[in-house]
Design a protein around this motif. Structure first.
Motif, short mmCIF file in Angstrom:
data_model
loop_
_atom_site.label_atom_id
_atom_site.label_comp_id
_atom_site.label_asym_id
_atom_site.label_seq_id
_atom_site.Cartn_x
_atom_site.Cartn_y
_atom_site.Cartn_z
N UNK A 150 0.82 -1.21 0.00
CA UNK A 150 0.00 0.00 0.00
C UNK A 150 0.86 1.26 0.00
N UNK A 151 1.99 1.22 0.70
CA UNK A 151 2.89 2.37 0.72
C UNK A 151 3.47 2.63 -0.66
N UNK A 152 3.90 1.58 -1.33
CA UNK A 152 4.44 1.72 -2.68
C UNK A 152 3.38 2.31 -3.62
N UNK A 153 2.16 1.86 -3.47
CA UNK A 153 1.08 2.35 -4.35
C UNK A 153 0.87 3.85 -4.16
N UNK A 154 0.85 4.29 -2.91
CA UNK A 154 0.62 5.71 -2.64
C UNK A 154 1.79 6.58 -3.07
N UNK A 155 3.00 6.03 -3.02
CA UNK A 155 4.17 6.82 -3.38
C UNK A 155 4.18 7.15 -4.86
N UNK A 156 3.37 6.50 -5.65
CA UNK A 156 3.27 6.81 -7.08
C UNK A 156 2.26 7.93 -7.36
N UNK A 186 0.45 -0.31 12.37
CA UNK A 186 0.75 -1.64 12.88
C UNK A 186 0.79 -2.63 11.73
N UNK A 187 1.28 -3.83 12.01
CA UNK A 187 1.31 -4.87 10.97
C UNK A 187 -0.10 -5.21 10.50
N UNK A 188 -1.04 -5.26 11.43
CA UNK A 188 -2.40 -5.57 11.05
C UNK A 188 -2.99 -4.47 10.17
N UNK A 189 -2.71 -3.21 10.50
CA UNK A 189 -3.21 -2.11 9.68
C UNK A 189 -2.60 -2.13 8.29
N UNK A 190 -1.32 -2.47 8.20
CA UNK A 190 -0.69 -2.56 6.88
C UNK A 190 -1.27 -3.71 6.06
N UNK A 191 -1.64 -4.80 6.75
CA UNK A 191 -2.27 -5.92 6.04
C UNK A 191 -3.64 -5.52 5.50
N UNK A 192 -4.41 -4.78 6.31
CA UNK A 192 -5.71 -4.27 5.83
C UNK A 192 -5.52 -3.34 4.64
N UNK A 193 -4.52 -2.48 4.72
CA UNK A 193 -4.25 -1.54 3.63
C UNK A 193 -3.80 -2.27 2.37
#
Length: 402
Positions: free
Chosen positions: A73-79, A178-185
């Motif tokens: 999700x972070x990579x996607x937003x960085x674009x 958190x890891x769980x939040x990143x998994x949801x994202x």
């Protein structure tokens, strides 16, 4: 103090936290590294100056632990536009122009008014049946997604899914997810990819008179021999502009209705002085901004408010703290429709919010109709919030009655 913002009390009333942070200084060292910027002028300088950049791919690759930035999700937003620097950012912003200029907004105004009216019909039905209604779930969340849905010609049957993955994807933009939040994202990102890729493919096959069709024509012309490159830019723009317009606008609309109606004398005064509804919207944006912080990085060694900062240092602009800086807005804890003060809620400089004018229009139209149709509307309790959020505010409920 930052942890207090993740509590019910901190979400309901963050003003003591903003005051406490400002008391520590203009630029405050954060426990996780980086700095919190608390004062209005220092925050404005970061947002406007070319000395400060957004954390793009190049910055992420220079970090000691790049794994934090390799999440899907972070990579996607960085674009997307929010994480692009010049010259790529400049190129895409120029291509977009001003998507919500005065002429466009005037064309959209009647339809936004009609959408607001229809949602208020639903609110009236709910109030008549139950005596109470949740403004967020009946109106606040729906006007932004219906507005952008019509602008991009996204069928209403998809709106609920868009809202759902937008809520989950927002966790990737949190300060310390958190890891769980990143998994949801991550799961939300996969769903977004499928949805918007299919939307673009369908619009290529059946073009129309809408913004998305225009973007397809423009970027196909820019990349005549590389359809994949064109599709990537179109996807980034469509995805970002859609999801960026939802939660922030929903918070503005809900807060504006709350502040307009919670005090009967204020509501009556606004009905008698509708020319000040715009002032109510601006004070709402100042008093409780939908975005609490935004991160920037130093492009070079610099000094901010007397604090030396090395190149690549991260600073977090605290919009709420800046808006409540008494040097910029005297008596900042007072909600004053006629304040005429200043805020940075839509950012400043190169990354000023593309949808600022549209959000203001939605709020003005909605508040005007609420005051006309519901003279005795009142919140029955304070709003409820997603207490896990530190970056993007999310109001999960506001119960109202008449």
């Amino acid at each position: 103090m930052i942890r207090r913002l993740r509590t019910v009390e901190g979400q309901t009333d963050p003003l003591p936290v903003w005051e406490g942070l400002r008391a520590l200084g203009e630029v405050v060292r954060a426990p996780w590294g980086g700095y919190l910027v608390t004062g209005f002028e220092a925050c404005s300088q970061v947002l406007r100056s070319r000395t400060w950049l957004v954390p793009d791919f190049a910055w992420q690759e220079r970090q000691p632990d790049p794994r934090r930035w390799q999440e899907l999700a972070t990579q996607e937003l960085t674009r997307t536009l929010s994480r692009l620097n010049a010259p790529t950012h400049t190129c895409q912003r120029r291509a977009l122009g001003n998507p919500f200029d005065r002429a466009t907004l005037e064309r959209m105004r009647p339809r936004i008014a009609a959408l607001a009216s229809g949602l208020l019909d639903d609110l009236e039905d709910r109030l008549r049946t139950d005596g109470e209604a949740d403004f967020v779930h009946t109106v606040g969340e729906h006007l932004p997604v219906r507005t952008v849905g019509e602008w991009l010609r996204i069928p209403e049957e998809h709106h609920a899914h868009i809202l759902d993955f937008a809520h989950r994807q927002a966790y990737a933009q949190e300060l310390l997810p958190t890891r769980n939040e990143l998994a949801l994202a991550a799961q939300a990102t996969r769903e977004m990819r499928v949805f918007f890729t299919e939307l673009i493919r369908d619009r290529r096959a059946r073009p129309g008179d809408d913004a998305l069709t225009g973007w397809i024509h423009h970027w196909d012309a820019q990349h005549p021999d590389d359809r994949a490159a064109a599709d990537q830019v179109i996807y980034n723009l469509t995805m970002f502009i859609t999801i960026a317009s939802l939660e922030t606008s929903a918070v503005l609309l809900t807060n504006a209705v709350r502040f307009a109606t919670e005090n009967p004398a204020r509501a009556e005064w606004l009905r008698a002085h509708p020319e000040h509804i715009e002032d109510l919207v601006e004070e709402t944006l100042r008093y409780d901004p939908p975005v609490w912080l935004n991160s920037h990085v130093a492009a070079e060694d610099t000094v901010l408010a007397g604090t030396p900062l090395a190149k690549d240092t991260t600073v977090h602009v605290l919009y709420g703290s800046a808006a409540h800086d008494p040097r910029r807005n005297p008596d900042p804890h007072v909600f004053d429709v006629l304040r005429g003060g200043g805020h940075l809620t839509f950012g400043s400089g190169a990354h000023y919010c593309l949808g600022a004018a549209l959000a203001r229009l939605e709020a003005r139209e909605l508040i005007t109709q609420v005051l006309e149709r519901f003279p005795t509307l009142r919140p029955t309790a304070p709003p409820l919030y997603d207490t896990s959020r530190l970056v993007f505010r999310r109001i999960t409920s506001l119960k109202v009655t008449t």
